[in-house]
Design an enzyme around this catalytic site. Structure first.
Site, PDB file in Angstrom:
ATOM      1  N   HIS A 173      -7.997   6.744  12.803  1.00 48.59           N
ATOM      2  CA  HIS A 173      -7.428   7.483  13.932  1.00 48.59           C
ATOM      3  C   HIS A 173      -8.298   8.720  14.156  1.00 48.59           C
ATOM      4  O   HIS A 173      -8.958   9.191  13.235  1.00 48.59           O
ATOM      5  CB  HIS A 173      -5.990   7.939  13.640  1.00 48.59           C
ATOM      6  CG  HIS A 173      -5.057   6.848  13.261  1.00 48.59           C
ATOM      7  ND1 HIS A 173      -4.144   6.961  12.226  1.00 48.59           N
ATOM      8  CD2 HIS A 173      -4.875   5.604  13.785  1.00 48.59           C
ATOM      9  CE1 HIS A 173      -3.445   5.833  12.134  1.00 48.59           C
ATOM     10  NE2 HIS A 173      -3.862   5.001  13.062  1.00 48.59           N
ATOM     11  N   GLU A 190      -6.381   0.609  16.565  1.00 48.90           N
ATOM     12  CA  GLU A 190      -5.238   0.227  17.396  1.00 48.90           C
ATOM     13  C   GLU A 190      -4.939   1.340  18.401  1.00 48.90           C
ATOM     14  O   GLU A 190      -3.865   1.938  18.368  1.00 48.90           O
ATOM     15  CB  GLU A 190      -4.013  -0.112  16.526  1.00 48.90           C
ATOM     16  CG  GLU A 190      -3.972   0.579  15.158  1.00 48.90           C
ATOM     17  CD  GLU A 190      -3.265   1.923  15.169  1.00 48.90           C
ATOM     18  OE1 GLU A 190      -3.139   2.515  16.250  1.00 48.90           O
ATOM     19  OE2 GLU A 190      -2.853   2.381  14.094  1.00 48.90           O
TER      20      GLU A 190
END
Length: 343
Positions: free
Chosen positions: A233, A271
């Site tokens: 992330h 993601e």
């Protein structure tokens, strides 16, 4: 001709000239006072030279200095003999050498031992590192990028400020008082499958990163996760570190570190939100394939994946403009883009 001094512990100099074939750079080293010292520092030296000559896909190691350590270089994957008998180093081999960029990667991969974490069966992970983890010279910026493991003492205030930026909060949904971020960061530091990191350009922090082992992460149920897949992330909190030239530095550098950290990592996944079009475009340029869209409880996400073979085979640590003439880098690199805030 460009003459590049070796690090101060070396006496000789390496002269760099174009090779006889396209994509080659010849590194001339005629003598060396201490071959053992040269061999120990060869990965770091060759990595620095490769970064400063990004158009070269093959480094030709010429001269008596390299010949003195040829056997050791070949044994370490830092050179091989081509059909003509020359000592050469394809850069896709060089850029898989942790010693050139990653400070704390052990020489032997951590032993395989399966364990259970709740419902997840995965390899036992190595002890988590602290301090600086990776450093790389970025030629089109003229400075180093580095990643270090985040700590409460050094980074809590910075993470607190960035998480409360309205644009960051809209994606990360972690705005709150400093006690919230103390608990948040403490939890990640204690979690064996995640490492929170701070990215710096030079000595200036610019972004916050979380890297994780995918097998025991929330992403695992949504695809066939392998034992050494990694994920990440990111948020870029420094508005001055926007634009194509910066994304082209931090994105492949982060992927490079993840591939270096364990040679068994063959895939990196992410993601991002499926409606985060700018981040998806960045990932497309970075070599990620879009696998599918799927639903987390908190967002609709796109599963993206980068293969080790593609990253090193296609030299994805370099953007297209980095193989141009050095004086063209600034002009080619200044296309502005929105600040990257992805989770």
């Amino acid at each position: 001709m460009t003459v590049t001094p070796l690090p101060t512990r070396f006496v000789p100099e390496v002269a760099v000239t174009p090779g006889p074939a396209a994509g080659e750079a010849t590194l001339h080293l005629e003598e060396v006072a201490d071959p053992a010292l040269l061999l120990d520092g060869a990965a770091a030296l060759l990595g620095r030279l490769s970064a400063r000559h990004p158009a070269a896909t093959t480094l030709v190691l010429a001269g008596a200095g390299w010949a003195a350590v040829a056997a050791g270089l070949c044994a370490r994957g830092l050179a091989l003999r081509d059909p003509a008998g020359r000592l050469v180093l394809p850069v896709d081999l060089l850029w898989q050498q942790p010693a050139a960029w990653a400070m704390q990667v052990p020489p032997v991969p951590y032993p395989y031992r399966p364990v259970l974490s709740g419902a997840f069966r995965h390899p036992q992970r190595p002890p988590k590192p602290t301090g600086e983890l990776y450093r790389r010279f970025v030629p089109w910026l003229g400075l180093d990028i580095s990643f270090r493991a985040a700590s409460l003492e050094a980074d809590l205030d910075l993470v607190h400020r960035w998480m409360n930026d309205p644009r960051v909060a809209a994606i990360w949904e972690e705005a709150g008082p400093i006690d919230h971020h103390r608990a948040y960061l403490s939890g990640l530091i204690a979690d064996p499958h995640m490492i929170p990191m701070i990215g710096c350009f030079g000595d200036r922090p610019f972004g916050y990163f979380e890297i994780y082992w995918a097998k025991e992460n929330r992403i695992a149920p949504f695809y066939d996760a392998q034992d050494y897949d990694r994920g990440w992330h990111v948020l870029v909190g420094d508005d001055s570190c926007r634009g194509r030239q910066y994304v082209a530095a931090w994105l492949p550098s982060l992927m490079h570190y993840l591939f270096l950290d364990d040679p068994r990592t063959t895939r990196i996944v992410g993601e991002p939100r499926s409606d985060h079009s700018q981040q998806l475009r960045n990932l497309d340029r970075g070599g990620f394939a879009r696998v599918k869209d799927f639903d987390f409880p908190h967002k609709r996400a796109t599963l993206v994946m980068l293969l080790r073979e593609r990253f090193f085979g296609d030299r994805l640590w370099l953007p297209d403009f980095a193989t141009a003439r050095p004086d063209s880098w600034p002009a080619a690199a200044t296309t502005p883009e929105p600040r990257t805030i992805a989770r």
